[in-house]
Write a protein that holds these residues in place. Sequence first.
Motif, PDB file in Angstrom:
ATOM      1  N   THR A 166      -4.270  -5.556   6.187  1.00 16.24           N
ATOM      2  CA  THR A 166      -3.421  -5.080   7.280  1.00 16.24           C
ATOM      3  C   THR A 166      -4.195  -4.313   8.327  1.00 16.24           C
ATOM      4  OG1 THR A 166      -2.994  -3.151   5.996  1.00 16.24           O
ATOM      5  CG2 THR A 166      -1.366  -4.913   5.858  1.00 16.24           C
ATOM      6  N   THR A 188       1.984   0.425   5.817  1.00 19.17           N
ATOM      7  CA  THR A 188       2.519  -0.943   5.795  1.00 19.17           C
ATOM      8  C   THR A 188       3.451  -1.142   4.598  1.00 19.17           C
ATOM      9  OG1 THR A 188       0.495  -1.741   6.818  1.00 19.17           O
ATOM     10  CG2 THR A 188       1.892  -3.386   5.772  1.00 19.17           C
ATOM     11  N   PHE A 208      11.912  -2.027   5.865  1.00 21.94           N
ATOM     12  CA  PHE A 208      12.335  -3.271   6.481  1.00 21.94           C
ATOM     13  C   PHE A 208      13.246  -4.062   5.518  1.00 21.94           C
ATOM     14  CE2 PHE A 208      11.105  -7.553   8.310  1.00 21.94           C
ATOM     15  CZ  PHE A 208      11.659  -7.314   9.561  1.00 21.94           C
ATOM     16  N   LYS A 259     -14.074  -3.665   4.507  1.00 22.98           N
ATOM     17  CA  LYS A 259     -13.328  -4.865   4.126  1.00 22.98           C
ATOM     18  C   LYS A 259     -13.909  -6.102   4.785  1.00 22.98           C
ATOM     19  CE  LYS A 259      -8.992  -3.436   4.742  1.00 22.98           C
ATOM     20  NZ  LYS A 259      -7.526  -3.392   4.922  1.00 22.98           N
ATOM     21  N   GLU A 305     -12.452   1.758   6.350  1.00 25.57           N
ATOM     22  CA  GLU A 305     -11.810   0.765   5.474  1.00 25.57           C
ATOM     23  C   GLU A 305     -11.953  -0.626   6.076  1.00 25.57           C
ATOM     24  OE1 GLU A 305      -7.785   1.537   4.357  1.00 25.57           O
ATOM     25  OE2 GLU A 305      -8.271   3.353   3.234  1.00 25.57           O
ATOM     26  N   LEU A 335      -2.396  -2.935  11.605  1.00 22.88           N
ATOM     27  CA  LEU A 335      -1.532  -1.767  11.711  1.00 22.88           C
ATOM     28  C   LEU A 335      -2.340  -0.480  11.906  1.00 22.88           C
ATOM     29  CD1 LEU A 335       1.561  -1.474  11.562  1.00 22.88           C
ATOM     30  CD2 LEU A 335       1.187  -0.411   9.346  1.00 22.88           C
ATOM     31  N   LEU A 358     -16.671  -3.287  -3.919  1.00 22.81           N
ATOM     32  CA  LEU A 358     -15.888  -2.582  -2.906  1.00 22.81           C
ATOM     33  C   LEU A 358     -14.946  -1.590  -3.574  1.00 22.81           C
ATOM     34  CD1 LEU A 358     -15.478  -2.565   0.114  1.00 22.81           C
ATOM     35  CD2 LEU A 358     -13.682  -4.266  -0.145  1.00 22.81           C
ATOM     36  N   GLN A 359     -14.398  -2.011  -4.719  1.00 19.79           N
ATOM     37  CA  GLN A 359     -13.468  -1.180  -5.452  1.00 19.79           C
ATOM     38  C   GLN A 359     -14.088   0.157  -5.827  1.00 19.79           C
ATOM     39  OE1 GLN A 359     -10.367  -1.890  -5.587  1.00 19.79           O
ATOM     40  NE2 GLN A 359     -10.294   0.205  -6.338  1.00 19.79           N
ATOM     41  N   ARG A 375       7.290  -2.046   4.868  1.00 23.62           N
ATOM     42  CA  ARG A 375       7.904  -3.254   4.288  1.00 23.62           C
ATOM     43  C   ARG A 375       9.146  -2.894   3.478  1.00 23.62           C
ATOM     44  NH1 ARG A 375       3.414  -6.306   1.086  1.00 23.62           N
ATOM     45  NH2 ARG A 375       5.150  -7.691   0.628  1.00 23.62           N
ATOM     46  N   SER A 393      -3.279   3.155   6.516  1.00 17.96           N
ATOM     47  CA  SER A 393      -2.362   2.224   7.175  1.00 17.96           C
ATOM     48  C   SER A 393      -1.851   1.156   6.206  1.00 17.96           C
ATOM     49  CB  SER A 393      -3.025   1.594   8.397  1.00 17.96           C
ATOM     50  OG  SER A 393      -4.029   0.694   8.007  1.00 17.96           O
ATOM     51  N   SER A 394      -2.627   0.845   5.150  1.00 17.19           N
ATOM     52  CA  SER A 394      -2.098  -0.085   4.141  1.00 17.19           C
ATOM     53  C   SER A 394      -0.883   0.526   3.463  1.00 17.19           C
ATOM     54  CB  SER A 394      -3.158  -0.390   3.077  1.00 17.19           C
ATOM     55  OG  SER A 394      -4.314  -0.913   3.668  1.00 17.19           O
ATOM     56  N   LEU A 452      11.991   0.424  12.496  1.00 16.37           N
ATOM     57  CA  LEU A 452      12.357  -0.650  11.570  1.00 16.37           C
ATOM     58  C   LEU A 452      13.795  -0.498  11.097  1.00 16.37           C
ATOM     59  CD1 LEU A 452       9.085  -0.618   9.465  1.00 16.37           C
ATOM     60  CD2 LEU A 452       9.823  -2.480  10.959  1.00 16.37           C
ATOM     61  N   GLU A 504       0.967 -11.625   1.108  1.00 19.54           N
ATOM     62  CA  GLU A 504       0.901 -10.675  -0.002  1.00 19.54           C
ATOM     63  C   GLU A 504      -0.483 -10.075  -0.194  1.00 19.54           C
ATOM     64  OE1 GLU A 504       3.066  -9.244  -2.003  1.00 19.54           O
ATOM     65  OE2 GLU A 504       4.774 -10.165  -0.999  1.00 19.54           O
ATOM     66  N   SER A 505      -1.505 -10.728   0.364  1.00 21.49           N
ATOM     67  CA  SER A 505      -2.853 -10.224   0.120  1.00 21.49           C
ATOM     68  C   SER A 505      -3.072  -8.883   0.837  1.00 21.49           C
ATOM     69  CB  SER A 505      -3.906 -11.231   0.574  1.00 21.49           C
ATOM     70  OG  SER A 505      -3.915 -11.312   1.981  1.00 21.49           O
ATOM     71  N   GLY A 506      -2.247  -8.612   1.821  1.00 22.41           N
ATOM     72  CA  GLY A 506      -2.232  -7.282   2.428  1.00 22.41           C
ATOM     73  C   GLY A 506      -3.525  -6.864   3.113  1.00 22.41           C
ATOM     74  N   ASN A 519      -6.765   0.529  -1.640  1.00 17.40           N
ATOM     75  CA  ASN A 519      -7.171  -0.753  -1.109  1.00 17.40           C
ATOM     76  C   ASN A 519      -5.939  -1.664  -1.176  1.00 17.40           C
ATOM     77  OD1 ASN A 519      -8.593  -2.974  -0.394  1.00 17.40           O
ATOM     78  ND2 ASN A 519     -10.238  -2.651  -1.878  1.00 17.40           N
ATOM     79  N   GLY A 520      -5.650  -2.394  -0.085  1.00 15.11           N
ATOM     80  CA  GLY A 520      -4.450  -3.219   0.047  1.00 15.11           C
ATOM     81  C   GLY A 520      -3.730  -3.601  -1.246  1.00 15.11           C
ATOM     82  N   LYS A 521      -4.401  -4.362  -2.101  1.00 14.53           N
ATOM     83  CA  LYS A 521      -3.740  -4.897  -3.284  1.00 14.53           C
ATOM     84  C   LYS A 521      -3.347  -3.837  -4.298  1.00 14.53           C
ATOM     85  CE  LYS A 521      -5.736  -9.397  -2.989  1.00 14.53           C
ATOM     86  NZ  LYS A 521      -6.798 -10.272  -3.419  1.00 14.53           N
ATOM     87  N   GLU A 522      -4.022  -2.710  -4.252  1.00 15.84           N
ATOM     88  CA  GLU A 522      -3.714  -1.649  -5.205  1.00 15.84           C
ATOM     89  C   GLU A 522      -2.312  -1.087  -4.993  1.00 15.84           C
ATOM     90  OE1 GLU A 522      -7.811   0.580  -6.239  1.00 15.84           O
ATOM     91  OE2 GLU A 522      -7.135   0.798  -4.176  1.00 15.84           O
ATOM     92  N   ALA A 536       2.933  -8.781   7.266  1.00  6.95           N
ATOM     93  CA  ALA A 536       2.506  -8.259   5.968  1.00  6.95           C
ATOM     94  C   ALA A 536       3.467  -8.742   4.884  1.00  6.95           C
ATOM     95  CB  ALA A 536       2.462  -6.738   6.005  1.00  6.95           C
ATOM     96  N   ASP A 537       4.731  -8.867   5.256  1.00  8.49           N
ATOM     97  CA  ASP A 537       5.743  -9.323   4.310  1.00  8.49           C
ATOM     98  C   ASP A 537       5.477 -10.762   3.867  1.00  8.49           C
ATOM     99  OD1 ASP A 537       7.626  -7.733   3.242  1.00  8.49           O
ATOM    100  OD2 ASP A 537       9.315  -8.575   4.360  1.00  8.49           O
ATOM    101  N   ILE A 584       4.591  -5.721  10.431  1.00  8.57           N
ATOM    102  CA  ILE A 584       5.261  -5.514   9.141  1.00  8.57           C
ATOM    103  C   ILE A 584       5.791  -6.843   8.624  1.00  8.57           C
ATOM    104  CG2 ILE A 584       7.270  -4.428   8.012  1.00  8.57           C
ATOM    105  CD1 ILE A 584       5.124  -2.397   8.527  1.00  8.57           C
ATOM    106  N   GLU A 585       6.325  -7.650   9.536  1.00  8.14           N
ATOM    107  CA  GLU A 585       6.826  -8.961   9.118  1.00  8.14           C
ATOM    108  C   GLU A 585       5.693  -9.835   8.600  1.00  8.14           C
ATOM    109  OE1 GLU A 585      10.777  -9.655  11.894  1.00  8.14           O
ATOM    110  OE2 GLU A 585       8.792 -10.073  12.720  1.00  8.14           O
TER     111      GLU A 585
END
Lengths: 193, 221, 113, 113
Positions: free
Chosen positions: A153, D66, D73, A85, A81, A156, A30-31, D70, D62-63, D104, A149-151, D28-31, A145-146, A142-143
């Motif tokens: 999302t 986000t 926030f 995913k 995306e 959103l 995927l990367q 955050r 959107s990641s 926020l 951590e794996s994000g 990608n999210g984690k990046e 996502a906070d 947002i909360e």
Amino acid sequence: MLEIFGDFHEEQDESKEFLMIGFSPGSTSLQQRWRNNGLSADFLADYMITFFPSDENDPSTLEREEELKGAVAYIANELLENAMKFNDFSFESHVSLQVHLYTDHLTLMVSNNLPIENVLGFKSFIHELLNTPSDELYIRQIERADDDESGTTSGLGLLTMIDDYNAKLGWKFETIQQHPEIIVVTTMVQLSF
Amino acid sequence: MVQIFGECNNDPLKSQEYLRLRFSPSSAPLQLRWRNNGLSADFLADYLITFFPSEENDPQSCEKEAELKGAVSYIANELLENAMKFNGSTSNVPIKLELMLYSDHLILCVSNHLPSENIAGFQSFIHELLNTEPQDLYVRQIERADQDDNMTTSGLGLLTMIDDYNAKLGWKFESILQEKADNIIQKGFISRFLNKIASLVSSQSQRAKLTVVTTMVQLSI
Amino acid sequence: MKITTNDYSIKYDTETATISWQGFMRLNGKEYDPILQLLNQVIDLEPPIITLNLQGLEALNSSGISMLGRFVFSLAKKKKIQLIVQGDKKIIWQRKWVINFQRLMPSLLLEWK
Amino acid sequence: MEIITEEYSIKYDVATATITWQGIMRLNGKEYAPLTTLLNDVMAQEPTQITFNLQGLKALNSSGITMLGRFVFGLQKKKTIQLLMQGSKDIAWQKKSVKNFQRLMPKLQFEWA
């Protein structure tokens, strides 16, 4: 079996222009292919914009064109995306993205296999999305996502389409095979102009 | 009915990576959408390159990447230009462009509707292309273009693929019914169902026979 | 003499009899007419040498190659004008194509960047 | 402190406490984790005001929204740091999505270029 949520309809014949892109399920990580989401989204936006001939001497049409292009690129990238995913790559199927152009609106659609274990969670998010004031849901996401951590999302992205781009969203869940069960979900985004 | 010319694998092996594009048949003037051929070709080439991660420090791999990108964008653009030029304006057959990637080669495939009056001419050019020395044909095509100001130079595009890019070319001519052509546009099952009813109700005569031509280009990598 | 658009430009410099090409040229057959006209005007001036500088022309479709081929071919028939083509080997279509022009005009001079 | 890639860059200027964003960011999210780390480092320095210059950030998925959300926030909860965002109306996502950050953090200041 077929279930519909939100604003979903089959494509009508009066769509004058369309473009469909089918992507292989992907042997590469995927990367490695992530960059292709943005590339494909920008291409789709660039392609559609050809059919809106703007008047070079009229700045307002140029501005409208830029705005539409930005919206299509953003939304198509988000849809792709999410599809990449969440697609279940264990089946021989592809992710597809299409755009259809009508006189006063366009539709963007993406289809992918949804792993069975994700179906319930996604449906409940759709319910939340369609029934919660956007301000409230925005802060809630947002909360979340906070805390997470794996994000992942995806929420959103869909929310911004509705709230920021005034898009209408709909979903079709279709069981295309029973044993083992395969579910294809199609997300439809309608954008007026 | 199916007719094959040149190196056309009727049912190519499944490739691990592919990209398929379907374009609506032209309702907008060709002039307006012409730019989209180059745009689509460049996209295809850019997309493909992702699967060839080159070493930034290795000029040889960078060069190979640039060469492949140039070849794919040139060939895809030529294939699309031809398809858009010759696609019958009365049909609703979408134009398809497909890229398939294998370990040591790739295939580019384009298919479009070919109006019946153009079939014989195109097949005779294919014959000439497959049986003439490229050098001779190159000069011949330029001379032809010189004599005919209304030239449609599809011939030169195909010739350059063979001669300059060492590509293998093949063609498939296939007769389909217009009704079947409708179904090529992937639709949801409700409209497919309605279409089926409509086609059962409508008389045979409304189903026009069309020829769809697929051009297949194989390129070693 | 020059033609300039968003995608490409062609400029003729009278002093050096050089035609410089820039950009992406993927026109529809007939759209090449004005360019062919410019090339014919240059031939009519009958300079002893014409230089085509293609080093900035990143893409050219087969209709464009055909147009250039016709230009080279007509110079070859005329026999009075020497042609120099300046190309860039980094641009794939040029590496492949400029050599083909020599088939049409064996006296053509090639200069690689 | 800065992160620079082929597609995007973010740079922190200590003197003005300004973070400048450039390019196309569709990770990608984690990046986004290294970017979050950079933002948290800036927050830990406790400047009285932080400025985000987003005028060069052409695309953000959107990641990324986000990640920014955050951070906003987090500042809001902290209450000791003022945030100023500078955006460009020519960039679609900024025009569309900026109001989200104000949801926020109602005190957030926004300037259009």
